[in-house]
Scaffold this motif. Sequence first.
Motif, short mmCIF file in Angstrom:
data_model
loop_
_atom_site.label_atom_id
_atom_site.label_comp_id
_atom_site.label_asym_id
_atom_site.label_seq_id
_atom_site.Cartn_x
_atom_site.Cartn_y
_atom_site.Cartn_z
N LYS A 17 26.96 43.47 53.20
CA LYS A 17 26.38 42.36 53.41
C LYS A 17 25.96 41.52 52.91
O LYS A 17 25.08 41.77 52.67
N GLY A 63 34.04 46.38 41.50
CA GLY A 63 32.58 47.38 42.17
C GLY A 63 32.76 48.57 41.10
O GLY A 63 32.38 49.19 41.62
N GLU A 118 28.78 49.87 30.58
CA GLU A 118 28.51 48.35 30.05
C GLU A 118 27.89 48.47 29.25
O GLU A 118 26.81 48.32 28.44
N1 LIG Z 1 23.52 44.63 46.64
C1 LIG Z 1 24.16 44.23 46.71
N2 LIG Z 1 24.15 43.66 47.80
C2 LIG Z 1 25.34 42.74 48.60
N3 LIG Z 1 25.73 42.91 47.58
C3 LIG Z 1 26.32 43.90 46.33
C4 LIG Z 1 25.23 44.83 46.40
N4 LIG Z 1 25.67 45.20 44.73
C5 LIG Z 1 27.11 44.66 44.44
N5 LIG Z 1 27.53 43.74 45.94
C6 LIG Z 1 29.07 42.99 45.38
O1 LIG Z 1 30.12 44.31 45.67
C7 LIG Z 1 30.63 43.83 44.51
C8 LIG Z 1 31.24 44.41 44.04
O2 LIG Z 1 30.00 44.36 42.51
P1 LIG Z 1 29.61 45.38 41.31
O3 LIG Z 1 28.38 45.10 40.67
O4 LIG Z 1 29.95 46.83 41.67
O5 LIG Z 1 30.87 44.93 40.35
P2 LIG Z 1 31.03 45.24 38.94
O6 LIG Z 1 32.76 45.43 38.97
O7 LIG Z 1 30.22 45.99 38.39
O8 LIG Z 1 30.59 43.42 38.09
P3 LIG Z 1 30.94 43.25 36.07
O9 LIG Z 1 31.98 43.75 35.86
O10 LIG Z 1 29.65 41.81 37.01
O11 LIG Z 1 29.24 43.86 36.59
C9 LIG Z 1 30.15 42.32 44.18
O12 LIG Z 1 31.21 41.54 45.41
C10 LIG Z 1 29.40 42.10 44.50
O13 LIG Z 1 28.64 41.08 44.75
#
Ligand SMILES: Nc1ncnc2c1ncn2[C@@H]1O[C@H](COP(=O)(O)OP(=O)(O)OP(=O)(O)O)[C@@H](O)[C@H]1O
Length: 320
Positions: free
Chosen positions: A36, A83, A203
Amino acid sequence: MAVRDDLMVQTQLSENVFIDPTKDAVVIDGVSKVFKKPRPLFRRFFNQKEVDGKKLEVRAVDDVSLTIKRREIVGILGANGSGKSTLIRMLSTLLIPDTGSISIFGYDVVKDERMVQRLINRVSVEASFFKKLSPMENLLYAARLYNMSGAEAHSKIIAILTRLGIKSDRIHAPLENMSRGMQQKVAIARAFLTAPIVLLLDEPTTGLDPRSKIDVQNFVEELREQHDATILITTHDMDEADALCDRVAIIDQGRMMALGETGELKRAVAALMGREDPVTMNEVFMHYTASQLITEEDIQRYGSWEKAFEALEAEREDEE
Ligand SMILES: Nc1ncnc2c1ncn2[C@@H]1O[C@H](COP(=O)(O)OP(=O)(O)OP(=O)(O)O)[C@@H](O)[C@H]1O
């Protein structure tokens, strides 16, 4: 008798840690996670799902399924915010899936949390260390948590840090004086110290220089060869994915868009683009993470894959 039969297919890894090596290392089955977004109090009160047309929820992981065999190296590729980290966090018991299930060698990440924590090791840039202490002191501390003897740990730490290209004078100097890349190598060394069964590398080579990247990549391969480790790695580096991973999963906005060997994916995208030579992993990534999948119809409509890609991306930008 039944118990003995059971034990025969189990491999004891350390005290009270058993795995059945015939089981799949990681099984992700229909997993989703929704976050959320923070919203003003009165909006919360009225339980609104949207504010000014913008969604108050992020579907970070959306119905993802993936099975990884023992000794496989699988890459998770996706743009920022697609994600990847959320998925890795669910695998490492830091987040609970909203729906679906995840198991590590048959142990459920929610029900068998403690056992899963013994089988997996996650390396991420947010690694916590005692910054005033040296890499050696930090790693000796970690080794003690895993019940390793001081002498055994000491020689292993020297071998791993040297292997990762950290010079001996740095091994005993405070961590806070080291560059971010060097600190990341110490985080990687910590994961390697305990020879984990399933290694989650979030990463691991981002921000490392080219030589350090290769050091880490070679070490990951060694870990698989010598310890039968299963490795899940998120990366933005397509060459790294190509060189290191047996298979890659491409995710976009939480959804799995493609899964396969890099060669297979390159040939599939080349065929779609009407090219004889295999395309690069960058092109594969662009194809599966474009605003919408580029179909043969799109290619015919716009004249070429590149033109279709540009046109569809421009449409996405206009919509945003
Ligand atoms: N604790 C949280 N509360 C709310 N939104 C979150 C939370 N963690 C991640 N998100 C949202 O979920 C989505 C996926 O985030 P995530 O960090 O898993 O992406 P990622 O692929 O690892 O990105 P990056 O390559 O930038 O590390 C994004 O829109 C992020 O803003």
